[in-house]
Design an enzyme around this catalytic site. Structure first.
Site, PDB file in Angstrom:
ATOM      1  N   GLN A 103       0.847  -1.188   0.000  1.00 33.56           N
ATOM      2  CA  GLN A 103       0.000   0.000   0.000  1.00 33.56           C
ATOM      3  C   GLN A 103       0.886   1.243   0.000  1.00 33.56           C
ATOM      4  O   GLN A 103       1.762   1.377   0.850  1.00 33.56           O
ATOM      5  CB  GLN A 103      -0.896  -0.023   1.245  1.00 33.56           C
ATOM      6  CG  GLN A 103      -2.070   0.927   1.190  1.00 33.56           C
ATOM      7  CD  GLN A 103      -3.033   0.656   2.341  1.00 33.56           C
ATOM      8  OE1 GLN A 103      -2.618   0.469   3.469  1.00 33.56           O
ATOM      9  NE2 GLN A 103      -4.320   0.647   2.053  1.00 33.56           N
ATOM     10  N   HIS A 160       0.690   9.277   5.935  1.00 31.47           N
ATOM     11  CA  HIS A 160      -0.076   9.889   7.020  1.00 31.47           C
ATOM     12  C   HIS A 160       0.498  11.267   7.272  1.00 31.47           C
ATOM     13  O   HIS A 160       1.699  11.425   7.462  1.00 31.47           O
ATOM     14  CB  HIS A 160      -0.014   9.009   8.274  1.00 31.47           C
ATOM     15  CG  HIS A 160      -0.567   7.646   8.046  1.00 31.47           C
ATOM     16  ND1 HIS A 160       0.240   6.546   7.820  1.00 31.47           N
ATOM     17  CD2 HIS A 160      -1.847   7.203   7.948  1.00 31.47           C
ATOM     18  CE1 HIS A 160      -0.521   5.490   7.623  1.00 31.47           C
ATOM     19  NE2 HIS A 160      -1.784   5.855   7.691  1.00 31.47           N
TER      20      HIS A 160
END
Length: 636
Positions: A377, A381
């Site tokens: 993935q 963040h």
């Protein structure tokens, strides 16, 4: 009485008027095109009686709802055709689905794909007969009598409450149990096609009988159907599972179902993809991180994944302590944030991770690289102040648009998903978050569709859907505002007032899953990846054995120049090697023969062209480096 039209105007109609009467009152053209109607929030037949004050809009084939009505009606006509052609057939269910419909049958004899043309011909005959769809409402007792010889329908009826009002539809000689709605008559269905045959357990349970499922589709016109079938054929030819095997990129094995095995050529493509990804992220101000694949169960309990996601996770024990293999990267990323104390001056922090995650998927949904149990993935963040959210989201949008443009995805569809029914946080927080996402989209001049109630439980999100050359859309990138995880895992920063505050956390991906995105790219380009992504950028082809030494020398020089090069030294003719190079989607082929050896040159042939150009090896290195180099960054 008066009813309300979509534009807010009122229309006077006679008492007992139907939705079809409204269409006729508006105009003859609309009456002819009408298939069904929306009354309030419900889609109904044109024959549905109206009441005072009803809000009515007419549904035609130009809308997704209209296509669904056509396809659901076509499923009934398929069932009518099947029961006519194969007496004794028992019918199950036949809904409309994305791009078509299906119907499940228990046939008295084997029926396969060779039988589809005969079924289509019978469907076309029934459609041309212009049979009406007649709705009737009955009691449960009456329904049991009507379907006494249909065991699957009878089972559905017996599951209903005793006081249920049950609707049936009859088209021609076929009676079905159905909520509807349907087109007024079969001639409104248009063009139909049957696509495939598969097995399907009744009600999806393996201990139930295996039925025969026939998939089909329907469109308003024959041209629409032909265009769709052409796209299906293109998709079949471009199937990434087929091309991945032919091009030697990856494979799947029984010893690891759902776990892709990437071959050397596949890793060349992935590494080229990640080189570009890393460059763009560095220019956009991200720092790359890496977190462990396994973490203690207690962390997943605190993050909320244990309660909401444990059925999709893998577990093990280490030193009698429960661990979970990560399905997502965020809890580990938060531990990195917590390892240092942060001031408001440090924010925003942009941490990116190419995190290997594992998710337990049911075997029946595994689908090449599109649905796997292990994937990378391209996560990130962002930890920021509340007043920084809008600018940070705008930065994410800009990065996504730039990268998608590089891959040739010029059409991107955007959805803004708002607060779901089950959520946490105050009304004020949600209003602020949704307004920030909407404002960022407006500042980016990016049109979007509102998707009410589909946000994450912790915050709203923006989803990006790319459209490939076949008109299919794929949801890849997402940008989510998270107010819950910072609270659950207790992260903070020291504000200008020397007090501790919660940062806002933005979760985002650009490509989504690297593996899935590779599958999308393979199908989008039909395996002919652009030069900078191609596993083999140039193939050196010696005309005869006496040219092999020079071919290897050319390969070495070009490899030193940073190119991915192979020399085709097989004992095959030059013509066959060139044909094989075309089949393998190699962007450039460099032929070397007597003249090239004598002059220190190569003859360059570009994929898909018969034209050739002769140049020195040094010139070829420069030409290929420019043609196959990383795209120019447009980061500001």
């Amino acid at each position: 009485m008066e009813i309300l039209l979509p534009d807010g105007s009122k229309l006077a109609v006679a008492e007992g008027a139907t939705a079809g009467d409204v269409a006729a009152a508006i105009g003859a053209r609309l009456a002819k095109a009408a298939l069904a109607a929306r009354v309030g929030d419900k889609v109904v037949d044109l024959g549905t009686p109206l009441t005072e004050g009803d809000q009515v809009s007419i549904i035609t084939a130009t809308s997704p709802e209209g296509l669904d009505v056509i396809r659901h009606s076509a499923a009934h006509v398929l069932a009518e055709a099947a029961t006519r052609l194969y007496p004794g057939t028992k019918v199950a269910i036949g809904p409309a689905i994305k791009d078509g419909f299906y119907y499940d049958f228990e046939f008295p004899q084997p029926v396969g794909e060779d039988d589809l043309p005969k079924l289509v011909a019978e469907m076309e005959r029934l459609i041309a007969a212009d049979e009406g769809f007649e709705r009737r409402e009955v009691t449960k007792e009456e329904a049991e009598k009507l379907f006494a010889d249909e065991p699957y329908k009878l089972e559905l009826i017996r599951d209903l409450p005793e006081d249920a009002v049950i609707s049936t539809y009859q088209v021609g000689g076929f009676l079905d149990l159905c909520r509807g709605p349907h087109v007024p008559d079969s001639a409104k269905i248009g063009a139909v096609g049957l696509l495939s045959v598969a097995g399907a357990y009744w009600r999806g349970k393996s201990d139930n009988p295996m039925l025969t499922r026939i998939y089909g589709t329907a469109f308003p016109t024959k041209k629409d159907l032909e265009d769709y079938l052409a796209r299906l054929e293109m998709a079949r030819q471009r199937d990434h599972r087929k091309l991945g095997k032919e091009l030697g990129l990856f494979s799947f094995h029984d010893e690891g179902p759902g776990f892709p095995f990437f071959h050397p050529k596949g890793m060349r493509v992935i590494n080229a993809l990640l080189e570009y990804w890393r460059r763009e992220h560095t220019l956009a101000g991200y720092e790359e991180t890496k977190t462990p694949i396994m973490l203690e169960r207690t962390l997943w309990e605190r993050s909320g994944h244990w309660d909401n996601y444990k059925n999709n996770m893998y577990f093990t024990q280490i030193d009698e302590t429960d661990f979970a293999v990560k399905p997502m990267n965020c809890p580990g990323g938060i531990l990195i944030y917590k390892s240092d104390q942060h001031s408001y001056r440090d924010l925003p922090l942009r941490y990116a991770e190419l995190g290997l995650v594992h998710r337990h998927e049911m075997s029946g949904v595994l689908n090449g690289l599109f649905r796997v149990r292990m994937f990378t993935q391209d996560d990130a963040h962002i930890y920021c102040l509340p007043e920084q959210v809008e600018d940070e989201v705008l930065g994410v949008i800009g990065l996504i648009r730039r990268m998608y443009k590089t891959f040739g995805f010029d059409k991107v569809h955007v959805e803004l998903s708002t607060r779901p029914e089950k959520s946490i946080g105050s009304d004020e927080m949600w209003q602020t978050a949704e307004a920030a996402l909407a404002k960022a989209l407006e500042r980016a001049e990016l049109p979007y569709v509102l998707n009410p109630g589909d946000g994450a439980f912790y915050g709203p999100k923006i989803d990006f859907h790319v459209e490939d050359v076949m008109g299919r859309t794929w949801q890849c990138a997402t940008c989510q505002l998270d107010f819950a995880m910072p609270e659950r895992l207790d992260i903070d920063y020291v504000g200008e007032d020397n007090q501790r505050h919660r940062p806002v956390m933005i979760h985002r991906t650009v490509l989504g899953s690297i593996e899935r995105f590779l599958g999308i790219l393979i199908e989008h380009y039909g395996g002919a990846l652009p030069g900078w992504l191609a596993p083999v950028q140039a193939a050196v082809i010696p005309v005869a054995d006496r040219h092999v030494a020079f071919a290897n020398e050319v390969k070495s020089l070009l490899t030193c120049a940073g190119l991915r090069v192979e020399a085709d030294l097989r004992p095959e003719s030059m013509g066959k090697k060139i044909r094989d190079g075309e089949v393998s989607k190699v962007p450039f082929m460099l032929v070397v023969g007597d003249r090239e050896v004598e002059n220190g040159t190569v003859t360059v042939r570009t994929r898909g062209s018969k034209d050739t150009t002769t140049m020195s090896v040094t010139e070829a290195a420069t030409f290929l480096a420019e043609a196959c180099g990383l795209p120019d960054s447009v980061c500001s």
